[in-house]
Design a protein around this motif. Structure first.
Motif, PDB file in Angstrom:
ATOM      1  N   TYR A 156       0.832  -1.209   0.000  1.00 10.60           N
ATOM      2  CA  TYR A 156       0.000   0.000   0.000  1.00 10.60           C
ATOM      3  C   TYR A 156       0.866   1.258   0.000  1.00 10.60           C
ATOM      4  O   TYR A 156       0.633   2.186  -0.785  1.00 10.60           O
ATOM      5  CB  TYR A 156      -0.944  -0.002   1.212  1.00 10.60           C
ATOM      6  CG  TYR A 156      -1.613   1.334   1.422  1.00 10.60           C
ATOM      7  CD1 TYR A 156      -2.686   1.724   0.623  1.00 10.60           C
ATOM      8  CD2 TYR A 156      -1.155   2.211   2.402  1.00 10.60           C
ATOM      9  CE1 TYR A 156      -3.294   2.958   0.796  1.00 10.60           C
ATOM     10  CE2 TYR A 156      -1.754   3.443   2.576  1.00 10.60           C
ATOM     11  CZ  TYR A 156      -2.817   3.819   1.776  1.00 10.60           C
ATOM     12  OH  TYR A 156      -3.399   5.055   1.945  1.00 10.60           O
ATOM     13  N   ARG A 157       1.864   1.289   0.859  1.00 10.79           N
ATOM     14  CA  ARG A 157       2.740   2.466   0.938  1.00 10.79           C
ATOM     15  C   ARG A 157       3.491   2.702  -0.367  1.00 10.79           C
ATOM     16  O   ARG A 157       3.675   3.837  -0.783  1.00 10.79           O
ATOM     17  CB  ARG A 157       3.723   2.303   2.092  1.00 10.79           C
ATOM     18  CG  ARG A 157       3.074   2.378   3.450  1.00 10.79           C
ATOM     19  CD  ARG A 157       4.076   2.070   4.531  1.00 10.79           C
ATOM     20  NE  ARG A 157       3.487   2.179   5.854  1.00 10.79           N
ATOM     21  CZ  ARG A 157       4.064   1.712   6.953  1.00 10.79           C
ATOM     22  NH1 ARG A 157       5.269   1.138   6.881  1.00 10.79           N
ATOM     23  NH2 ARG A 157       3.473   1.840   8.119  1.00 10.79           N
ATOM     24  N   ILE A 158       3.959   1.638  -0.994  1.00  8.28           N
ATOM     25  CA  ILE A 158       4.697   1.763  -2.254  1.00  8.28           C
ATOM     26  C   ILE A 158       3.787   2.324  -3.349  1.00  8.28           C
ATOM     27  O   ILE A 158       4.161   3.257  -4.061  1.00  8.28           O
ATOM     28  CB  ILE A 158       5.288   0.399  -2.673  1.00  8.28           C
ATOM     29  CG1 ILE A 158       6.394  -0.023  -1.693  1.00  8.28           C
ATOM     30  CG2 ILE A 158       5.817   0.453  -4.101  1.00  8.28           C
ATOM     31  CD1 ILE A 158       6.800  -1.481  -1.818  1.00  8.28           C
ATOM     32  N   VAL A 159       2.585   1.774  -3.463  1.00  4.85           N
ATOM     33  CA  VAL A 159       1.649   2.239  -4.488  1.00  4.85           C
ATOM     34  C   VAL A 159       1.221   3.673  -4.200  1.00  4.85           C
ATOM     35  O   VAL A 159       1.173   4.515  -5.108  1.00  4.85           O
ATOM     36  CB  VAL A 159       0.430   1.294  -4.598  1.00  4.85           C
ATOM     37  CG1 VAL A 159      -0.646   1.875  -5.505  1.00  4.85           C
ATOM     38  CG2 VAL A 159       0.869  -0.078  -5.093  1.00  4.85           C
ATOM     39  N   ARG A 160       0.956   3.982  -2.952  1.00  2.00           N
ATOM     40  CA  ARG A 160       0.561   5.351  -2.565  1.00  2.00           C
ATOM     41  C   ARG A 160       1.667   6.344  -2.925  1.00  2.00           C
ATOM     42  O   ARG A 160       1.401   7.398  -3.512  1.00  2.00           O
ATOM     43  CB  ARG A 160       0.255   5.399  -1.076  1.00  2.00           C
ATOM     44  CG  ARG A 160      -0.191   6.757  -0.583  1.00  2.00           C
ATOM     45  CD  ARG A 160      -0.577   6.681   0.912  1.00  2.00           C
ATOM     46  NE  ARG A 160      -1.067   7.945   1.367  1.00  2.00           N
ATOM     47  CZ  ARG A 160      -0.306   8.913   1.867  1.00  2.00           C
ATOM     48  NH1 ARG A 160       1.008   8.721   1.984  1.00  2.00           N
ATOM     49  NH2 ARG A 160      -0.823  10.042   2.257  1.00  2.00           N
ATOM     50  N   ARG A 161       2.885   6.007  -2.580  1.00  2.27           N
ATOM     51  CA  ARG A 161       4.024   6.882  -2.888  1.00  2.27           C
ATOM     52  C   ARG A 161       4.156   7.069  -4.402  1.00  2.27           C
ATOM     53  O   ARG A 161       4.422   8.175  -4.875  1.00  2.27           O
ATOM     54  CB  ARG A 161       5.297   6.287  -2.280  1.00  2.27           C
ATOM     55  CG  ARG A 161       6.538   7.103  -2.541  1.00  2.27           C
ATOM     56  CD  ARG A 161       7.716   6.616  -1.732  1.00  2.27           C
ATOM     57  NE  ARG A 161       7.994   5.208  -1.915  1.00  2.27           N
ATOM     58  CZ  ARG A 161       8.649   4.459  -1.038  1.00  2.27           C
ATOM     59  NH1 ARG A 161       9.100   4.983   0.086  1.00  2.27           N
ATOM     60  NH2 ARG A 161       8.891   3.188  -1.278  1.00  2.27           N
TER      61      ARG A 161
ATOM     62  N   SER B 195       7.896   0.416 -14.337  1.00  3.56           N
ATOM     63  CA  SER B 195       8.805  -0.728 -14.164  1.00  3.56           C
ATOM     64  C   SER B 195       9.483  -0.661 -12.795  1.00  3.56           C
ATOM     65  O   SER B 195       9.691  -1.693 -12.149  1.00  3.56           O
ATOM     66  CB  SER B 195       9.841  -0.790 -15.279  1.00  3.56           C
ATOM     67  OG  SER B 195      10.700   0.326 -15.245  1.00  3.56           O
ATOM     68  N   ASN B 196       9.784   0.562 -12.339  1.00  6.02           N
ATOM     69  CA  ASN B 196      10.372   0.721 -11.011  1.00  6.02           C
ATOM     70  C   ASN B 196       9.364   0.336  -9.930  1.00  6.02           C
ATOM     71  O   ASN B 196       9.725  -0.288  -8.932  1.00  6.02           O
ATOM     72  CB  ASN B 196      10.858   2.159 -10.828  1.00  6.02           C
ATOM     73  CG  ASN B 196      11.669   2.323  -9.566  1.00  6.02           C
ATOM     74  OD1 ASN B 196      11.137   2.771  -8.560  1.00  6.02           O
ATOM     75  ND2 ASN B 196      12.935   1.972  -9.625  1.00  6.02           N
ATOM     76  N   LEU B 197       8.095   0.692 -10.127  1.00  6.58           N
ATOM     77  CA  LEU B 197       7.042   0.315  -9.188  1.00  6.58           C
ATOM     78  C   LEU B 197       6.972  -1.203  -9.062  1.00  6.58           C
ATOM     79  O   LEU B 197       6.912  -1.741  -7.957  1.00  6.58           O
ATOM     80  CB  LEU B 197       5.690   0.877  -9.650  1.00  6.58           C
ATOM     81  CG  LEU B 197       4.462   0.385  -8.881  1.00  6.58           C
ATOM     82  CD1 LEU B 197       4.483   0.877  -7.439  1.00  6.58           C
ATOM     83  CD2 LEU B 197       3.187   0.839  -9.582  1.00  6.58           C
TER      84      LEU B 197
END
Length: 176
Positions: A96-101, A119-121
């Motif tokens: 969640y934090r990664i997608v939110r960021r 691609s980095n995501l």
């Protein structure tokens, strides 16, 4: 007080380091900022510059260093640490934090250290989160004679710090 925070992408390392820095009035440092020269895209500092910067930090009286890195060049941050915290919230919290960021940075609502790409995501979610080698972190710190403590949030980290250190008149003493 010398604290090393290690964790997967999205675990909250930077947030925890800033919170502890404010609470204990100790400088915090991101290993990424020792690696990446932010004056240009994808520009790294020379290894010698990076290593000298890390040595200057670990030689100081008190610090908080955070980063996911496990490479040999980061070993002084573990060897010199009084306390090694492995920040390990649930994998879905990290996702969640990664997608939110990603969304906040791509929409311009939040500044970020680098340009986020799809691609980095994917790499952050799969490699740097789901495949993050927590057991390797524990084994590595053990080889350096340190017992890493796994915490899932700031409250647990502060509890561990306050059980580890005795703060007397602004000075910090290890008593655990």
């Amino acid at each position: 007080m010398k604290i090393r925070i290690i964790g997967a992408c999205g675990s909250g390392k930077s947030t925890l380091a800033r919170a502890l820095s404010r609470k204990y009035d100790i400088a915090s440092h991101e290993l990424d900022n020792l690696i990446w020269d932010r004056s240009a895209v994808n520009l790294r500092y020379p290894e010698k510059v990076r290593d000298q910067a890390l040595q200057a930090i670990v030689s100081s009286k008190a610090w908080i260093i955070e980063g996911a890195q496990l490479e040999a060049w980061t070993s002084p941050s573990i060897l010199e640490a009084d306390l090694v915290l492995v920040l390990h919230p649930h994998v879905l919290v990290r996702d969640y934090r990664i997608v939110r960021r990603f969304v906040l940075s791509r929409t311009g609502l939040q500044a970020w250290n680098y340009k986020q790409s799809f691609s980095n995501l994917c790499k952050m979610i799969v490699k740097w989160n789901h495949q993050y080698p927590v057991q390797d972190v524990i084994e590595m710190t053990s080889r350096y004679g340190k017992n890493a403590v796994i915490v899932t949030n700031t409250r647990q980290a502060i509890t561990k710090i306050e059980r580890t250190y005795k703060l007397v008149a602004g000075e910090c003493y290890i008593f655990e």
